[in-house]
Design an enzyme around this catalytic site. Structure first.
Site, mmCIF file in Angstrom:
data_model
loop_
_atom_site.group_PDB
_atom_site.id
_atom_site.type_symbol
_atom_site.label_atom_id
_atom_site.label_comp_id
_atom_site.label_asym_id
_atom_site.label_seq_id
_atom_site.Cartn_x
_atom_site.Cartn_y
_atom_site.Cartn_z
ATOM 1 N N LYS A 152 1.012 -1.049 -0.124
ATOM 2 C CA LYS A 152 0.068 -0.021 0.193
ATOM 3 C C LYS A 152 0.775 1.157 0.034
ATOM 4 O O LYS A 152 1.992 1.200 0.038
ATOM 5 C CB LYS A 152 -0.727 -0.233 1.129
ATOM 6 C CG LYS A 152 -1.841 -1.192 1.205
ATOM 7 C CD LYS A 152 -3.020 -1.156 2.272
ATOM 8 C CE LYS A 152 -3.621 -2.226 2.818
ATOM 9 N NZ LYS A 152 -4.485 -1.920 3.777
ATOM 10 N N ASN A 192 -1.101 0.194 7.500
ATOM 11 C CA ASN A 192 -0.767 -1.324 7.852
ATOM 12 C C ASN A 192 -0.232 -2.181 6.693
ATOM 13 O O ASN A 192 -0.176 -3.418 6.650
ATOM 14 C CB ASN A 192 -2.140 -2.257 8.499
ATOM 15 C CG ASN A 192 -3.313 -2.616 7.509
ATOM 16 O OD1 ASN A 192 -2.879 -2.020 6.380
ATOM 17 N ND2 ASN A 192 -4.183 -3.070 8.001
ATOM 18 N N GLU A 252 -10.300 -9.664 -7.280
ATOM 19 C CA GLU A 252 -9.249 -8.553 -6.812
ATOM 20 C C GLU A 252 -8.222 -8.763 -8.091
ATOM 21 O O GLU A 252 -7.711 -7.516 -8.880
ATOM 22 C CB GLU A 252 -8.606 -8.670 -5.560
ATOM 23 C CG GLU A 252 -9.780 -8.429 -4.353
ATOM 24 C CD GLU A 252 -9.331 -8.602 -2.992
ATOM 25 O OE1 GLU A 252 -8.123 -9.160 -3.038
ATOM 26 O OE2 GLU A 252 -10.101 -8.529 -2.167
HETATM 27 P P1 IDP Z 1 -7.504 -7.087 5.823
HETATM 28 O O1 IDP Z 1 -6.419 -5.942 5.261
HETATM 29 O O2 IDP Z 1 -6.779 -7.504 7.206
HETATM 30 O O3 IDP Z 1 -7.981 -7.908 5.125
HETATM 31 P P2 IDP Z 1 -9.765 -5.641 6.258
HETATM 32 O O4 IDP Z 1 -10.816 -5.792 7.485
HETATM 33 O O5 IDP Z 1 -10.428 -6.429 5.018
HETATM 34 O O6 IDP Z 1 -8.566 -6.121 6.731
HETATM 35 O O7 IDP Z 1 -9.907 -4.244 6.214
HETATM 36 C C1 IDP Z 1 -9.307 -3.561 5.127
HETATM 37 C C2 IDP Z 1 -8.428 -2.308 5.372
HETATM 38 O O8 IDP Z 1 -9.280 -1.375 5.877
HETATM 39 C C3 IDP Z 1 -7.494 -2.689 6.328
HETATM 40 O O9 IDP Z 1 -6.428 -3.173 5.998
HETATM 41 C C4 IDP Z 1 -7.091 -1.266 7.051
HETATM 42 O O10 IDP Z 1 -6.257 -0.530 6.298
HETATM 43 C C5 IDP Z 1 -8.484 -0.570 6.965
HETATM 44 N N1 IDP Z 1 -9.512 -0.958 8.432
HETATM 45 C C6 IDP Z 1 -9.712 -1.953 8.575
HETATM 46 N N2 IDP Z 1 -10.643 -1.602 10.014
HETATM 47 C C7 IDP Z 1 -10.200 -0.348 10.183
HETATM 48 C C8 IDP Z 1 -10.529 0.534 11.220
HETATM 49 O O11 IDP Z 1 -11.008 -0.029 12.254
HETATM 50 N N3 IDP Z 1 -10.143 1.686 11.350
HETATM 51 C C9 IDP Z 1 -9.226 2.118 10.315
HETATM 52 N N4 IDP Z 1 -9.051 1.305 9.089
HETATM 53 C C10 IDP Z 1 -9.592 0.037 9.286
#
Ligand code: IDP
Ligand code: MG
Length: 149
Positions: free
Chosen positions: A9, A112, A126
Site C-alpha cells: 500500500k 498497515n 481482485e
Molecule cells: P485486511 O486488510 O486485514 O483484510 P480488512 O478488515 O479487510 O483487513 O480491512 C481492510 C483495510 O481497511 C485494513 O487493511 C485497514 O487498512 C482498514 N481498516 C480496517 N478496519 C479499520 C478500522 O477499524 N479503522 C481504520 N481502518 C481500518
C-alpha cells in the site's frame, strides 16, 4: 495451486519497504506471476473495498489507498491465500504476531502496509480488478522447480 492479489500500500511505497515486503513472500516460496506500480483510481478503490462500503473508516480507506502509488502483484503457490494472510499478519498491527509483516513493521490499522486477498472468490475478483489476463505470466506454469514439493 492458488493465486492471490497482494498490494504494497502507499505507506509501504513511501517508506521504501516494497523490496522488503516482496522479499518476504519470495523467501516464503511463492512465485510472482504479475507485478506493477500504479496509482489506484477512486473507482477501483471503491470496488476493491466494496465489502467495507458504509463502514465509518471507508472514506479514509479509499483516500489512503488512492493517495500515492501502490505496488500490486499476483503471487502463486500452494495455499497462497492463507500463506500470504499469515505472512502479512493481523489487520490491526497491535495484534499482529512478531515475524509477520505488520507485526514487524507497522503500528496502526490505518497504515498497515499490505493488502492480501482473504478467500478464493475475493482473490479472483481482485486479480481481475487490478490485472489484465495478458499481464499474468505463464512463466510459473512452465517453471515449477522453485516450489515443487
Ligand atoms: P485486511 O486488510 O486485514 O483484510 P480488512 O478488515 O479487510 O483487513 O480491512 C481492510 C483495510 O481497511 C485494513 O487493511 C485497514 O487498512 C482498514 N481498516 C480496517 N478496519 C479499520 C478500522 O477499524 N479503522 C481504520 N481502518 C481500518
Ligand atoms: Mg480484507
Amino acid at each position: 495451486m492458488e493465486r492471490t492479489l497482494i498490494l504494497a500500500k502507499p505507506d509501504a511505497v513511501q517508506r521504501g519497504l516494497v523490496g522488503e515486503i516482496i522479499g518476504r513472500f519470495e523467501r516464503r516460496g511463492l512465485q510472482i506471476v504479475a507485478l506493477k506500480l500504479l496509482q489506484v483510481s477512486p473507482e477501483v478503490a471503491k470496488r476493491h473495498y466494496q465489502e467495507h462500503a458504509g463502514k465509518p473508516f471507508f472514506e479514509r480507506l479509499v483516500s489512503y489507498i488512492t493517495s500515492t502509488p501502490v505496488a500490486a502483484m499476483v503471487l502463486e503457490g500452494p495455499n497462497a491465500i492463507e500463506i500470504c494472510r499469515c505472512t502479512i499478519g493481523a489487520t490491526n498491527p497491535a495484534a499482529a504476531t512478531p515475524g509477520s509483516i505488520r507485526g514487524d513493521m507497522a503500528v496502526t490499522v490505518g497504515r498497515n502496509l499490505v493488502h492480501g486477498s482473504d478467500s478464493e472468490p475475493s482473490a479472483k475478483r481482485e486479480i481481475d480488478l487490478f490485472f489484465e489476463k495478458t499481464e499474468l505470466l505463464g512463466y510459473a506454469r512452465e517453471n515449477r522447480w522453485i516450489i515443487e514439493a
